[in-house]
Motif scaffolding. Structure first.
Motif, mmCIF file in Angstrom:
data_model
loop_
_atom_site.group_PDB
_atom_site.id
_atom_site.type_symbol
_atom_site.label_atom_id
_atom_site.label_comp_id
_atom_site.label_asym_id
_atom_site.label_seq_id
_atom_site.Cartn_x
_atom_site.Cartn_y
_atom_site.Cartn_z
ATOM 1 N N ARG A 1 6.849 11.550 6.953
ATOM 2 C CA ARG A 1 7.551 11.722 5.679
ATOM 3 C C ARG A 1 8.965 12.273 5.880
ATOM 4 O O ARG A 1 9.624 12.695 4.933
ATOM 5 N N CYS B 1 -6.147 13.375 1.148
ATOM 6 C CA CYS B 1 -5.131 12.419 0.700
ATOM 7 C C CYS B 1 -4.963 12.428 -0.819
ATOM 8 O O CYS B 1 -4.115 11.701 -1.340
ATOM 9 N N HIS C 1 2.709 3.236 -7.424
ATOM 10 C CA HIS C 1 2.935 4.535 -8.064
ATOM 11 C C HIS C 1 2.053 5.648 -7.536
ATOM 12 O O HIS C 1 2.201 6.802 -7.929
ATOM 13 N N GLY C 2 1.129 5.329 -6.624
ATOM 14 C CA GLY C 2 0.309 6.372 -6.026
ATOM 15 C C GLY C 2 -0.811 6.855 -6.910
ATOM 16 O O GLY C 2 -1.293 7.982 -6.752
ATOM 17 N N HIS D 1 3.918 13.482 -7.818
ATOM 18 C CA HIS D 1 3.616 13.484 -6.380
ATOM 19 C C HIS D 1 4.367 14.633 -5.736
ATOM 20 O O HIS D 1 5.601 14.637 -5.725
ATOM 21 N N SER E 1 0.793 -1.227 0.000
ATOM 22 C CA SER E 1 0.000 0.000 0.000
ATOM 23 C C SER E 1 0.826 1.278 0.000
ATOM 24 O O SER E 1 0.276 2.369 -0.183
ATOM 25 N N SER E 2 2.123 1.165 0.213
ATOM 26 C CA SER E 2 2.995 2.340 0.067
ATOM 27 C C SER E 2 4.051 2.125 -0.998
ATOM 28 O O SER E 2 4.827 3.033 -1.299
ATOM 29 N N THR F 1 -3.900 11.404 -7.964
ATOM 30 C CA THR F 1 -2.843 10.775 -7.174
ATOM 31 C C THR F 1 -3.296 10.693 -5.726
ATOM 32 O O THR F 1 -4.044 11.532 -5.239
ATOM 33 N N VAL F 2 -2.807 9.648 -5.031
ATOM 34 C CA VAL F 2 -3.215 9.409 -3.647
ATOM 35 C C VAL F 2 -1.985 9.115 -2.807
ATOM 36 O O VAL F 2 -1.072 8.417 -3.249
ATOM 37 N N ASP F 3 -1.949 9.667 -1.619
ATOM 38 C CA ASP F 3 -0.872 9.410 -0.663
ATOM 39 C C ASP F 3 -1.288 8.209 0.186
ATOM 40 O O ASP F 3 -2.169 8.312 1.041
ATOM 41 N N GLY F 4 -0.652 7.058 -0.062
ATOM 42 C CA GLY F 4 -1.020 5.833 0.647
ATOM 43 C C GLY F 4 -0.838 5.926 2.149
ATOM 44 O O GLY F 4 -1.640 5.380 2.914
#
Length: 539
Positions: free
Chosen positions: A463, A82, A48-49, A257, A44-45, A144-147
């Motif tokens: 992060r 997100c 490619h987001g 991203h 999940s991380s 795009t999504v930040d996992g």
């Protein structure tokens, strides 16, 4: 032995697992999630987001395409903090198959995916690096999504409704009596303590490890472990997701991203669920493939390479399919119907985009067996509520708009307490990580979380170290706080070595040019300033 009692045990702390925990909790069903590592440390991380519109599957996987576009809209609603709604372009190059183009347009129409053609002149103006071999461009609602943010938001929401989770807690065996699930046996990897969890239902949501979980009791869940390697560039080369308009293949998607761009992916079958080492030939191959979509790609600096394992499920003979030929749809395996085991269900396959739908189907299954009639609300209720305007204004006043917005997205409702600390002690508003705009106050706040057991956990939570310096400066600056949190200099050094070793795994395949020079600077800093020894990590 520690004994715990609940109604449902969820195995796996990826997007699907935390989504299930949230749905169960919102329906009033007591549940405990067990994860062998940290949340979001697996598939999940390591992707490619991309929040899929479904357009990538419109020709060969119509069901997956329809599910993606429906869930795309839902996730944008419930997890707006997100998501970056970049949109996506599908780029048809000169010489590409016109027959596939027509099938793609038909498939998008049938799946309900909106498509708009972008005039070439406008496309080149908006995305200057787009290949001049481009013949046509079509826009779809990719995002795009930040996992990391998505998973933590689901967990925090679940906790509000009574759900709980334990990280670094590895399931060792399923607890069965006369083919009835009674729970699981697990080990706390931090303390070494054995745990017995009694439950009525066990959900196997372990992603690439799903087959191993099922095999504990002799059941076969045939998972194909498909490794995808990706490259991270140190700048935002495109503002939209750029896809090649052809049958999905290698190196045909660029995903922006924040301040970086991700190029992916490859497709390689592997035997182990944690075989995520990138080979140097994968890097060269991706760069070669990327030239078709991006002008002058060789002039751009590659920060690191990484890989994730796609947990693909194929109910038929696996020999008939390879990698990209396997459906991206998901399957719910009721082991009562298939294996005669009461109370065990596996959820396999799927995409991060459809995590919420997968969780809903599993929770429907569990609720029916527990005689719970409460309806699913995860498609309507946002993952978090907006903070009052005065908190936002105070954050922006203290940190500046860009840094405040980043922090608020990471912390959500927890941001108010961090802002209060900075207001009382302005020096704690200084940035530890300038790339990701992480303040001292946020690092201290994260280190107080009982779920943060390591420097790598801290990285996923804040992060820290995920920007262009790859931890060279921010981990060094955080030394006093880490020493206080971990209790000793020896423990701090161990955490540094583990984190740097992990960062190094991603940097090694791309060591040339500026990246090589910066890596030498980092090496000098840690060897000379922090007196590190040039030895392999003990881990």
């Amino acid at each position: 032995m520690c004994e715990i009692e609940t109604q449902v045990v969820v195995i796996g702390g990826g997007a699907t697992g935390v989504g299930i925990l949230r749905d169960l909790s919102m329906r009033g069903i007591p549940a405990l999630l067990l994860e062998q590592g940290d949340l979001a440390h697996g598939t999940s991380s390591r992707f490619h987001g991309l929040l899929h519109s479904g357009a990538r599957y419109a020709v060969k996987d119509a069901k997956a395409a329809q599910e993606c576009i429906e869930e795309n809209k839902i996730v944008k609603h419930i997890a707006a903090h997100c998501i970056e709604d970049t949109f996506g372009w599908f780029v048809y190059l000169k010489g590409d198959d016109p027959g596939y183009l027509q099938l793609w347009l038909q498939g998008c129409d049938q799946a309900g995916i909106p498509v708009k053609e972008v005039p070439l002149e406008e496309a080149f103006r908006l995305e200057p690096l787009l290949s001049r071999q481009t013949a046509r461009v079509f826009e779809v609602p990719d995002a795009t999504v930040d996992g990391f943010k998505l998973l933590w938001a689901n967990v925090k929401s679940a906790e509000k409704y009574g759900g709980s989770y334990r990280t670094y807690c590895k399931v060792k065996s399923l607890w069965l009596e006369n083919k009835d699930i009674k729970g699981v046996y697990a080990e706390d990897l931090i303390t070494g303590e054995m745990i017995q969890v009694r439950s009525k239902i066990v959900v196997n949501a372990a992603g690439p490890w799903s087959a191993e979980i099922a095999a504990m009791s002799g059941f076969d869940v045939h998972m194909l472990k498909n490794k995808g390697s990706l490259l991270v560039f140190n700048q935002r080369m495109f503002n939209r997701v750029i896809n090649r308009l052809r049958t999905p293949g290698d190196g045909d998607i660029f995903v922006p991203h924040e301040t970086v761009t991700i190029l992916g992916t490859t497709s390689q079958m592997v035997d182990l669920p944690d075989d995520n080492q990138v080979r140097e030939q994968d890097v060269s191959y991706l760069l070669e493939m990327g030239k078709d979509l991006a002008e002058g790609i060789e002039q751009h600096r590659v920060l690191r390479a990484f890989a994730g394992i796609r947990p693909l499920y194929e109910s038929e003979d696996a020999s008939e399919h390879e990698g990209r030929g396997v459906s991206r749809n998901f399957a719910l395996i009721d082991h009562e119907k298939r294996d005669g085991v009461h109370g065990l269900v596996s959820i396999v396959g799927g995409k991060l985009t459809t995590y919420r739908l997968m969780a809903e189907k599993v929770t429907d299954w569990a609720a029916a067996r527990l005689n719970v009639t409460t309806a699913c609300r995860t498609a309507e209720e946002p993952l978090h509520h907006e903070l009052p305007a005065d908190v936002w204004n105070k954050a922006r006043q203290l940190l500046g708009a860009a840094a405040a917005d980043k922090m608020m997205e990471r912390l959500n409702e927890e941001a108010a307490s961090v802002i209060a600390v900075i207001e009382k002690q302005p020096e704690l508003g200084q940035f530890i990580c300038e790339c990701e705009m992480v303040t001292q106050a946020e690092v201290l706040h994260a280190l107080q979380d009982p779920a943060v057991h390591s420097l790598d956990d801290l990285r996923r939570k804040t992060r820290l170290g995920m920007g262009t310096c790859q931890g060279t400066y921010c981990t060094y600056r955080s030394t006093p706080m880490l020493k206080d949190a971990f209790g000793s200099w020896e423990r701090t050094l161990k955490e540094y070595r583990i984190l740097i070793s992990e960062r190094w795994r991603g940097i090694t395949p791309v060591l040339w040019g500026d990246q090589l020079r910066e890596s030498e600077l980092a090496r000098a800093l840690y060897l000379n300033v922090l007196d590190f020894k040039a030895v392999e990590s003990e881990e």
